[in-house]
Scaffold this motif. Structure first.
Motif: not given
Length: 404
Positions: A69-97
């Motif tokens: 929300a506060a930082t200008a980040l790239p959209y890409s997967y390795c170092s950017g927003i796509a990877g970060m939200v993938w991680n959140i989605q994965h942890l939700i599906k795995a029952g951690f969040v």
């Protein structure tokens, strides 16, 4: 050596080093930043049952949301927003969040990332780690949502439109890692899972497996695999690799026929692609070819001839061990488990750097350096070690590297 006991001790050291790293670093990327440490702590909580590791996961995800929300980040997967939200989605599906508090954020992210993905792919920016393709992994993890399905359907149509048609099938041009100073008009094709054609076909296979655009993905996958298989090296004395790194349109190797043994480039990535697509398309010929390639690597590659200088997931011993282990989980071929054990023991023997996190260091251009992320550092090594000693848990985290 008791591998499980040794790995367990190393995991304790890695958890301490990652705890320190996440307090010090400001970089949030999935494969190199503190976001990836959340994935490690989630599976470490699952292994140990210790609540403090789950609390660490929640702290890091909250920090990730704030940084997006506060930082200008790239959209890409390795170092950017796509990877970060993938991680959140994965942890939700795995029952951690719990997902309840995050719905609004994902709805906003969907449109931004969907348009970025399709726009990049329309321009031929196919690289998995750093361009448009990797964004698809987020939508694959979010596949239950109608908007995600639509973007994945549109992605398939886009990849169909950007494919290069040849006599040997179809492929996709490399626009990122090609040769510097190449002749004008020369087209290059990348054979690596990290950046090239195998990643594109892997994503198409994952989409097919979700039941999306089934007919179109089936056609693209089969034509793409036909093209890849035509690039196999002819037998040559001293040549241990079956597939090169870069080729031209006629399958001529552009940087030599030899490739390293690892996730990012080389035979293991292509074998993984064939095994997975064989399962998803229920095609035994692909699975049989995958096993041929795996067995070739088991016979012809070792620590001395594989350009392995550290333990990282990207192109080190832990990554090799985990690829064999994942393939063994899918096939129960005992030779693959033998290979996984060999490379696990090589990994444990690399735990010699007293000044490195968890005893490991990454071999970079200018020598060994400390690295903490999933791709090159101890978060990834730790995840592979957990998979090796916890035979009762499916290491689904490895979807982040197109391994299942």
């Amino acid at each position: 050596m008791n591998d499980k006991r040794t790995a367990g001790k190393i995991l304790q050291d890695i958890s301490l080093s990652l705890d320190h790293f996440t307090k010090e670093t400001a970089f949030p990327g999935l494969l190199g930043g503190y976001t990836g440490a959340a994935l490690f702590f989630a599976y470490y909580y699952q292994l140990t049952g210790k609540q403090k590791y789950l609390q660490k996961v929640h702290e890091l995800l909250e920090r990730s949301v704030q940084d997006m929300a506060a930082t200008a980040l790239p959209y890409s997967y390795c170092s950017g927003i796509a990877g970060m939200v993938w991680n959140i989605q994965h942890l939700i599906k795995a029952g951690f969040v719990n997902e309840d508090t995050l719905d609004d954020m994902f709805e906003e992210v969907d449109e931004i990332l969907g348009q970025e993905m399709l726009g990049a792919l329309h321009q031929g920016q196919h690289d998995f780690l750093h361009q448009g393709l990797g964004i698809a992994l987020y939508f694959l993890e979010r596949d239950a949502h109608p908007q995600a399905k639509q973007y994945l359907t549109d992605l398939v149509s886009t990849l169909a439109s950007t494919a290069v048609k040849t006599e040997d099938g179809i492929s996709w041009q490399d626009h990122l890692t090609g040769l510097g100073g190449k002749p004008p008009g020369e087209v290059t094709f990348n054979m690596g899972l990290a950046h090239g054609v195998p990643a594109i076909i892997s994503v198409l296979g994952m989409i097919h497996h979700k039941g999306i655009a089934v007919t179109q993905t089936n056609d693209l996958i089969r034509q793409g695999i036909t093209w890849i298989l035509k690039a196999e090296n002819s037998p040559e004395e001293g040549l241990t690799a079956l597939y090169p790194v870069l080729t031209d349109a006629t399958h001529q190797a552009l940087t030599g026929k030899q490739s390293r043994l690892g996730w990012c480039y080389g035979d293991l990535g292509i074998a993984t692609l064939l095994l997975n697509t064989g399962i998803w398309l229920q095609d035994n010929t692909y699975q049989e070819k995958a096993l041929q390639i795996f067995h070739h690597t088991l016979t012809h590659r070792n620590i001395k001839n594989s350009n392995v200088y550290d333990a990282c997931l990207c192109h080190g011993s832990a990554g090799i061990a985990h690829i064999y282990r994942r393939a063994w989980l899918q096939t129960k071929d005992p030779a693959l488990l033998t290979g996984a054990t060999y490379w696990l023991q090589e990994t444990l023997q690399m735990n010699t750097h007293k000044d490195g996190p968890g005893g490991f260091r990454f071999y970079a251009k200018d020598g060994y350096e400390n690295s903490y992320g999933i791709l090159e550092g101890v978060a990834g090594i730790g995840l592979a070690l957990m998979a090796a000693i916890d035979e009762n848990t499916d290491p689904l985290w490895d979807r982040c590297m197109l391994l299942c």
